[in-house]
Design a protein around this motif. Structure first.
Motif, PDB file in Angstrom:
ATOM      1  N   TYR A  42       0.807  -1.226   0.000  1.00 18.14           N
ATOM      2  CA  TYR A  42       0.000   0.000   0.000  1.00 18.14           C
ATOM      3  C   TYR A  42       0.836   1.270   0.000  1.00 18.14           C
ATOM      4  CZ  TYR A  42       1.184  -0.108   4.975  1.00 18.14           C
ATOM      5  OH  TYR A  42       1.862  -0.152   6.163  1.00 18.14           O
ATOM      6  N   ARG A  62      -8.093  -4.263   2.093  1.00 13.32           N
ATOM      7  CA  ARG A  62      -9.230  -5.152   1.814  1.00 13.32           C
ATOM      8  C   ARG A  62      -8.758  -6.514   1.290  1.00 13.32           C
ATOM      9  NH1 ARG A  62     -13.565  -3.162  -2.481  1.00 13.32           N
ATOM     10  NH2 ARG A  62     -13.399  -1.303  -1.137  1.00 13.32           N
ATOM     11  N   GLN A  74      -1.144  -1.598  -8.107  1.00  9.66           N
ATOM     12  CA  GLN A  74      -2.508  -1.422  -8.597  1.00  9.66           C
ATOM     13  C   GLN A  74      -3.408  -2.500  -8.008  1.00  9.66           C
ATOM     14  OE1 GLN A  74      -3.760   0.921 -10.451  1.00  9.66           O
ATOM     15  NE2 GLN A  74      -2.013   1.931 -11.432  1.00  9.66           N
ATOM     16  N   GLY A  75      -4.648  -2.154  -7.729  1.00 11.74           N
ATOM     17  CA  GLY A  75      -5.606  -3.123  -7.225  1.00 11.74           C
ATOM     18  C   GLY A  75      -5.608  -3.291  -5.725  1.00 11.74           C
ATOM     19  N   LEU A 120      -6.794  -2.131  -2.312  1.00 11.18           N
ATOM     20  CA  LEU A 120      -8.005  -1.363  -2.035  1.00 11.18           C
ATOM     21  C   LEU A 120      -8.190  -1.085  -0.545  1.00 11.18           C
ATOM     22  CD1 LEU A 120     -10.434  -3.303  -4.410  1.00 11.18           C
ATOM     23  CD2 LEU A 120      -9.312  -1.094  -4.842  1.00 11.18           C
ATOM     24  N   ASP A 141     -13.805  -0.862   3.877  1.00 12.93           N
ATOM     25  CA  ASP A 141     -14.942   0.039   4.044  1.00 12.93           C
ATOM     26  C   ASP A 141     -14.937   0.645   5.452  1.00 12.93           C
ATOM     27  OD1 ASP A 141     -15.870  -0.449   1.471  1.00 12.93           O
ATOM     28  OD2 ASP A 141     -16.978  -2.244   2.121  1.00 12.93           O
ATOM     29  N   HIS A 162      -7.759   7.406  -7.460  1.00 13.68           N
ATOM     30  CA  HIS A 162      -7.790   6.378  -6.428  1.00 13.68           C
ATOM     31  C   HIS A 162      -9.014   6.615  -5.568  1.00 13.68           C
ATOM     32  CE1 HIS A 162      -6.486   3.462  -3.483  1.00 13.68           C
ATOM     33  NE2 HIS A 162      -6.615   4.361  -2.523  1.00 13.68           N
ATOM     34  N   SER A 163      -9.858   5.595  -5.495  1.00 14.14           N
ATOM     35  CA  SER A 163     -11.093   5.661  -4.690  1.00 14.14           C
ATOM     36  C   SER A 163     -11.930   6.882  -5.052  1.00 14.14           C
ATOM     37  CB  SER A 163     -10.762   5.663  -3.194  1.00 14.14           C
ATOM     38  OG  SER A 163     -10.121   4.462  -2.837  1.00 14.14           O
TER      39      SER A 163
END
Length: 318
Positions: free
Chosen positions: A44, A187, A223-224, A226, A229, A309-310
């Motif tokens: 990350y 995530r 990439q990818g 995430l 939540d 991003h997001s």
């Protein structure tokens, strides 16, 4: 109130900012390592992929040069920042002269001194002793399960999670000042019920003054990758007790942006991490209208590119 003056980047190689920190306020950064020298290669990481993964503690940047820059910057700038933060585009405890650097900076100024670390070398007595002059140490512990630790942090092969946890516990015994533990969840990587249950068991052994929960906010190294939540962070916050908090965005500044900056000022900031337009405007104290023109030129000249991003737009060095 006016903002901070910014000197052309050619004058500063290890000192940067002050920048708006979500946790520390206006932070003057001191980067003690060459870019992306680290014990980890976190999936990350907003600073990008690690280029030198190592556990060797060496004098990567001359300690006298670091102190000279901090001394000169403090003598020239007004107003002063809220805190001086020892950091790196990697892991600052890899610098073998960190104890000397921290002790000398403490002699220079009464400003609080913070250190950001991934905590991976706290099993070494020399590292624990080196950090004692700091007012705040902010280590991270993203996983309490070995497989999740290796998946999210991708550590140097000589590192062991149990030794890292024991290093955090031992450091807490000796360190009399503020210890803030950061946990960052990704995530599908370190957010399972087993991961959360183990963190819930181990974190109290470390006894941090604060537990700061985070997720993937800026564009990550891979990439990818995430964010989790918000309810996931909220649930973990409740399980870890009253010392836990979800790291919020830096509050809207009451400073009036009335300064000016150069393209080099912007590039210095973006080399360390991707930033949004408002974040750059606040940190460099430059009006959005002026900044938009500068960013347009940097994108046009392919020195900077946009990355989503997001659902948010960030700028990154090309």
């Amino acid at each position: 109130m006016g903002g901070f003056p910014h000197t052309p980047s050619r004058n500063w190689e290890v000192v940067f900012g002050p920048v708006a920190s979500r946790r520390l306020g206006w932070s003057l950064g001191v980067d003690v390592l060459p870019p992306k020298t680290c014990t980890f290669d976190c999936i990350y990481c907003e600073a990008g992929r690690t280029t030198l993964k190592t556990v060797d503690r060496l004098p990567y940047i001359c300690k006298e040069r670091i102190l000279e820059e901090v001394t000169r910057y403090l003598a020239e700038m007004h107003p002063v920042p809220d805190v001086i933060t020892i950091t790196a585009s990697g892991e600052p405890t890899l610098h073998q002269d960190l104890d000397w650097i921290l002790a000398r900076i403490k002699r220079l100024t009464p400003l609080p001194l913070a250190v950001l670390t991934n905590g991976s070398l706290l099993h070494l007595e020399a590292v624990r002793k080196a950090l004692l002059p700091a007012d705040v140490v902010i280590p991270s512990l993203d996983a309490a399960r070995e497989s999740s630790f290796r998946a999210v942090n991708r550590p140097h092969p000589d590192l062991d999670l149990s030794a890292i946890v024991e290093g955090l516990v031992r450091f807490r015994r000796d360190f009399p000042n503020q210890l803030w533990l950061e946990i960052l969840l990704v995530r599908g990587v370190n957010d399972s019920e087993e991961d959360i249950s183990l963190l819930e068991k181990i974190v109290p052994q470390i006894r941090p003054d604060r537990i700061q929960l985070n997720t993937v906010v800026r564009p990550p190294a891979l990439q990818g990758v995430l964010p989790v939540d918000p309810p996931v962070l909220e649930a973990l916050c409740g399980r870890l007790g009253k010392r836990a908090e979800i790291i919020a965005s830096f509050p809207r500044s009451d400073r009036q942006t009335q300064g000016s900056c150069t393209e080099e000022d912007i590039l210095r900031m973006l080399k360390r991490r991707p930033c949004g337009l408002k974040e750059i405007s606040t940190a460099l104290d430059v009006p959005l209208t002026e900044l938009e023109a500068l960013m347009h030129r940097l994108v046009r000249d392919k020195r900077v590119h946009r990355r989503m991003h997001s659902g948010a737009s960030y700028f990154q060095v090309s």
